[in-house]
Design a protein around this motif. Structure first.
Motif, PDB file in Angstrom:
ATOM      1  N   LYS A 177      22.942 -13.271 -49.274  1.00 53.40           N
ATOM      2  CA  LYS A 177      23.292 -11.827 -49.374  1.00 53.40           C
ATOM      3  C   LYS A 177      24.717 -11.752 -49.230  1.00 53.40           C
ATOM      4  O   LYS A 177      25.443 -12.065 -48.259  1.00 53.40           O
ATOM      5  CB  LYS A 177      22.798 -11.022 -48.489  1.00 53.40           C
ATOM      6  CG  LYS A 177      21.137 -10.993 -48.788  1.00 53.40           C
ATOM      7  CD  LYS A 177      20.352 -10.250 -47.741  1.00 53.40           C
ATOM      8  CE  LYS A 177      18.653 -10.002 -47.794  1.00 53.40           C
ATOM      9  NZ  LYS A 177      18.114  -9.595 -46.895  1.00 53.40           N
ATOM     10  N   GLN A 178      25.642 -11.219 -50.098  1.00 53.39           N
ATOM     11  CA  GLN A 178      26.902 -10.706 -50.097  1.00 53.39           C
ATOM     12  C   GLN A 178      27.205  -9.680 -49.091  1.00 53.39           C
ATOM     13  O   GLN A 178      26.591  -8.577 -49.269  1.00 53.39           O
ATOM     14  CB  GLN A 178      27.629 -10.482 -51.483  1.00 53.39           C
ATOM     15  CG  GLN A 178      27.522 -11.706 -52.302  1.00 53.39           C
ATOM     16  CD  GLN A 178      28.205 -12.793 -51.872  1.00 53.39           C
ATOM     17  OE1 GLN A 178      29.424 -12.555 -51.399  1.00 53.39           O
ATOM     18  NE2 GLN A 178      27.862 -14.018 -52.235  1.00 53.39           N
ATOM     19  N   LEU A 232      24.845 -20.448 -51.909  1.00 51.91           N
ATOM     20  CA  LEU A 232      25.874 -19.654 -52.647  1.00 51.91           C
ATOM     21  C   LEU A 232      25.447 -20.126 -54.171  1.00 51.91           C
ATOM     22  O   LEU A 232      25.325 -19.295 -55.121  1.00 51.91           O
ATOM     23  CB  LEU A 232      27.429 -19.925 -52.211  1.00 51.91           C
ATOM     24  CG  LEU A 232      27.844 -19.046 -51.322  1.00 51.91           C
ATOM     25  CD1 LEU A 232      29.372 -19.176 -50.985  1.00 51.91           C
ATOM     26  CD2 LEU A 232      27.906 -17.545 -51.662  1.00 51.91           C
ATOM     27  N   GLU A 234      22.950 -21.366 -55.244  1.00 57.83           N
ATOM     28  CA  GLU A 234      21.483 -20.948 -55.848  1.00 57.83           C
ATOM     29  C   GLU A 234      21.391 -19.253 -55.828  1.00 57.83           C
ATOM     30  O   GLU A 234      20.172 -18.678 -56.073  1.00 57.83           O
ATOM     31  CB  GLU A 234      20.348 -21.600 -54.739  1.00 57.83           C
ATOM     32  CG  GLU A 234      20.477 -23.217 -55.125  1.00 57.83           C
ATOM     33  CD  GLU A 234      19.439 -23.687 -54.116  1.00 57.83           C
ATOM     34  OE1 GLU A 234      19.025 -22.862 -53.084  1.00 57.83           O
ATOM     35  OE2 GLU A 234      19.066 -24.842 -53.967  1.00 57.83           O
ATOM     36  N   ARG A 235      22.166 -18.850 -55.326  1.00 55.75           N
ATOM     37  CA  ARG A 235      22.476 -17.240 -55.374  1.00 55.75           C
ATOM     38  C   ARG A 235      21.546 -16.629 -54.556  1.00 55.75           C
ATOM     39  O   ARG A 235      20.793 -15.803 -54.989  1.00 55.75           O
ATOM     40  CB  ARG A 235      22.602 -16.696 -56.727  1.00 55.75           C
ATOM     41  CG  ARG A 235      23.573 -17.321 -57.730  1.00 55.75           C
ATOM     42  CD  ARG A 235      23.278 -16.740 -59.288  1.00 55.75           C
ATOM     43  NE  ARG A 235      24.378 -17.291 -60.107  1.00 55.75           N
ATOM     44  CZ  ARG A 235      25.505 -16.924 -60.204  1.00 55.75           C
ATOM     45  NH1 ARG A 235      26.060 -15.824 -59.556  1.00 55.75           N
ATOM     46  NH2 ARG A 235      26.275 -17.332 -61.224  1.00 55.75           N
ATOM     47  N   LYS A 236      21.311 -17.310 -53.325  1.00 51.01           N
ATOM     48  CA  LYS A 236      20.421 -16.831 -52.228  1.00 51.01           C
ATOM     49  C   LYS A 236      20.853 -16.252 -51.248  1.00 51.01           C
ATOM     50  O   LYS A 236      20.149 -15.798 -50.198  1.00 51.01           O
ATOM     51  CB  LYS A 236      19.543 -17.910 -51.837  1.00 51.01           C
ATOM     52  CG  LYS A 236      18.514 -18.813 -53.072  1.00 51.01           C
ATOM     53  CD  LYS A 236      17.676 -19.740 -52.386  1.00 51.01           C
ATOM     54  CE  LYS A 236      16.820 -20.095 -53.563  1.00 51.01           C
ATOM     55  NZ  LYS A 236      15.875 -21.450 -52.970  1.00 51.01           N
TER      56      LYS A 236
END
Length: 768
Positions: A48-49, A42, A44-46
């Motif tokens: 998938k939402q 989360l 590192e924005r890796k």
């Protein structure tokens, strides 16, 4: 412990492992648990939402196993640093040595032990019998089959030493490779100087500047005086916590039209009143912080961070004594800026020395006093003792399942619960020992925790039935192998008796060996005698219970179940659930934890000790330990990928702890082998095993001389090569300009709070 009790323990823990792994496979796929099971992804924005209901998320999945398996070592190095690589390679190293041990132990030693007839085993009631028939205790005294164990000890020693040499060499080269590949780092150009002499005609700032301009004129750049700021740091932390709480409550107020009350079901507090109270408290804390920050300018400490133009220049100043008085101008390698532990800089040389002595004494006392819970745990393995001290439990203990759970499962569980309180205490003790970085504090806590675990999990359990009675034997070092040889395979009690001096040694030996009628000691395997003044004392061991089965239960309870609970994060899961119930929502701050090396590394190495020690004595433990390391390899690779992010780094120095611990385990195994061959009436094998510990210690000394210097400091060849490589780099001038601002106490920097929204702290140096 009988076979049925062991199977009960294995069954309970295997069921718990499957339950935890299944829960993790389902819970990790739920969006509400992303902050718990994938905080790093989360951040590192890796990740998938996902939104909306999906039935597939309710089904267990083993996709995480595949991703953990496919993670390469280079990816691990990039994600978790060299310490993460060391941590995972502890598992691969252990898998290698215990794969070799399992092949030798299960295929060779186990049949040899089972085919002996030293013990009388009734196979008609095997579930209620001990597992000693699979241990070396079942091999006949004086049997030539013991030579198989002798050869196995040499073969296993050679294999372990070869793997240790390979790994030590690998990590020493890896440290050099990482150094060459790294971007310019502030701590490579900086040293810490403590014990700066205070002169009446000069300030501390002038003293440091004049000294290094005079003696290091070509490489010295500048310096930063350390200031006392412990109170300011506390006020800063309080302000940040209050600001986050206020910001969260305001965001909830703007985004929701819910109840005006907060707490469980909105019953506890009015939101507006609580928010107003927090804002007023924040203003008071901010005012106190500003006052303390303005007054801390004059609170200087006789210590400074000194900056140099090159790594080689910093190394020269670091490794050469600066002043005539060794307690003044004391130099240390500066840690990374975010790794600095600021509170202890105000301590003088004498205070740090006294603190080290106090910490040593406190650690020793904690280790000794923890012997009491170990005695309680060991008492649970003896039902007759429980029935004696607690007569009202006789009817309950008469139930077969209850007795099997108490003897097979509870001892290991209770010991683990007691041990869970120790790592924070060791970390606290290390923090007051004088270290200047959090990484050194954690590494010191790791070493303390390791020796604490080795003593209280291994030696205290081995000697709990004998040490209280036979402490006099430690006056004779030559008796230690026999003591360990008796104590490690089985828990023992000592019987100490005195025989008057008119008994001759010949008559005494006849008595204690059971061949005479006068003063015989029935039930003793071997008698030991020694003279004290005009008296002759006798000590002997009475075998009570096999400890191998206790440690098998300990492996499955502490090892298997703890690893699976590491996946599901049971405690954090319950806390998250309660916060959502009582507080409505969780905090908006995403906290990415770092892996607790000071807790996990000692636990892993304790299993290495058990596996190596019982390789010869009870090879039945090896498959259970092998399963533990297989599980740990996959689980912690997954955790490093999704949960843990490195916060402090030691540059792979944890491997020195692993190496020393493995050598220690190997020497213990060899000493036990010497004693066990002597007890088994095979003196030639005992004599020929004597060179093993000597050769192992010589090998360790060679490795220490060959590889340890790389882990202490980088050599001149590396420093000069790296400096020359970056000599023409145009970014170096900008780096050196920013270097003088790298080491500032975070408490003295401006923070963003409710009234300072534009003063948010930014990184000191750009890292690429």
């Amino acid at each position: 412990m009988i076979l049925s009790a062991l199977l009960t323990s294995v069954g309970i823990n295997l069921g718990l492992c499957l339950l935890f792994i299944t829960l993790y496979s389902v819970l990790r796929r739920q969006p509400i648990n992303e902050r718990l099971y994938a905080p790093r992804l989360l951040a590192e924005r890796k990740l998938k939402q996902t939104s909306g209901f999906n039935f597939e998320r309710l089904l267990p999945s083993v996709g995480w196993v595949k991703r953990a398996w496919q993670l390469s070592e280079q990816d691990l190095l990039d994600n978790s640093g060299l310490d993460g690589v060391v941590f995972i390679r502890i598992f691969t190293f252990s898998l290698k040595i215990f794969s070799i041990a399992s092949v030798i132990g299960i295929a060779v030693l186990l049949p040899v032990n089972f085919l002996g007839n030293q013990l009388e085993i009734d196979f008609s009631d095997l579930p209620n019998k001990s597992l000693d028939s699979f241990s070396i205790s079942n091999v006949n005294n004086g049997s030539n089959r013991l030579w198989v164990h002798f050869c196995a000890s040499y073969l296993f020693t050679v294999a372990v030493c070869y793997l240790l040499y390979y790994e030590y060499k690998y990590f020493s080269l890896k440290r050099v490779d990482c150094f060459y590949a790294s971007q310019p780092q502030p701590h490579h150009f900086t040293i810490l100087v403590r014990g700066v002499p205070v002169l009446a005609e000069q300030s501390l700032d002038e003293s440091v500047d004049n000294f290094f301009r005079e003696f290091h004129p070509s490489t010295y750049i500048s310096h930063t005086i350390v200031r006392r700021s412990s109170k300011l740091q506390q006020l800063t932390n309080d302000a940040e916590k209050l600001y986050r709480t206020v910001a969260q409550m305001k965001s909830q107020e703007h985004t929701s039209q819910g109840s005006r009350y907060c707490g469980c079901l909105g019953l506890f507090r009015n939101k507006e009143q609580q928010l107003s109270k927090l804002e007023k408290r924040l203003e008071v804390v901010e005012d106190n912080r500003r006052i303390e920050q303005s007054s801390s300018v004059g609170k200087e400490v006789p210590a400074a961070f000194v900056y140099f133009k090159s790594r080689y220049g910093a190394a020269i100043a670091l490794h050469i004594q600066q002043g005539i008085d060794p307690t003044q101008w004391v130099t240390e390698q500066a840690p990374e800026p975010h790794d600095v532990y600021w509170p202890f800089f105000s301590s003088s040389y004498i205070k740090r020395w006294i603190c080290k002595l106090w910490v040593f004494f406190a650690s020793a006392m904690l280790t000794v006093l923890f012997f009491l819970p170990v005695l309680v745990v060991q008492s649970l393995t003896h039902l007759e003792q429980l029935e004696t001290y607690f007569p009202f439990l006789k009817s309950i203990l008469a139930l077969a399942f209850v007795s099997q759970v108490i003897t097979g499962y509870l001892p290991s569980l209770i010991l683990q619960l007691f041990l869970s309180f120790i790592p924070p205490i060791m970390k606290m003790l290390s923090s007051i020992q004088g270290y200047i970085s959090m990484s050194e504090i954690l590494k010191s806590a790791c070493s303390k925790m390791l020796w604490f675990t080795i003593w209280n999990v291994f030696f205290a359990n081995v000697l709990s039935g004998s040490a209280l009675y036979g402490f006099k034997l430690f006056l004779e070092p030559k008796l230690v192998p026999m003591l360990l040889a008796q104590g490690v395979p089985a828990q023992v009690k000592w019987a100490v008796n005195r025989v008057w001096s008119r008994t001759t040694p010949q008559e005494f030996w006849v008595c204690v060996s059971g061949r005479g009628s006068r003063g015989s000691f029935p039930g003793l395997l071997k008698g030991l005698w020694w003279c004290v003044g005009s008296e002759i004392w006798y000590g002997g061991m009475v075998v009570e219970e096999s400890l191998a089965t206790f440690f098998i239960s300990y492996v499955v309870t502490t090892g298997w179940t703890n690893l699976s609970s590491e996946l599901v994060q049971l405690f954090a899961l319950v806390c998250s659930f309660l916060k959502r119930i009582f507080l409505g929502e969780e905090s908006d701050d995403l906290v990415v934890p770092s892996i607790p090396y000071e807790k996990e590394v000692p636990r892993i190495l304790s299993f290495v000790l058990l596996g190596i020690t019982y390789f010869l004595l009870a090879p039945l433990i090896l498959p259970f330990i092998l399963v533990y390391f297989c599980m740990g390899y996959l689980i912690f690779r997954n955790q490093l990928l999704t949960v843990y992010a490195p916060k402090y780094g030691s540059g792979g120095k944890y491997w020195t702890i692993v190496h020393n611990s493995t050598i220690f385990s190997l020497v213990i195994m060899q000493i036990i082998a010497i004693g066990i061959f002597g007890l088994k009436d095979l003196p030639l094998a005992s004599t020929l095993s004597t060179p093993l510990p000597v050769l192992t210690l010589l090998f360790n000394e060679y490795c220490r001389q060959r590889f340890l210097p790389i882990f202490t400091a980088y050599p001149t060849e590396c420093l000069v090569t790296k400096d020359r490589k970056e000599q023409d780099n145009p970014r170096m001038a900008e780096f050196l300009d920013k270097l003088v601002d790298a080491y500032q106490d975070p408490a003295t920097k401006p923070k963003y709070t409710g009234r300072d929204d534009d003063t948010q702290t930014s990184p000191l140096l750009c890292s690429s």
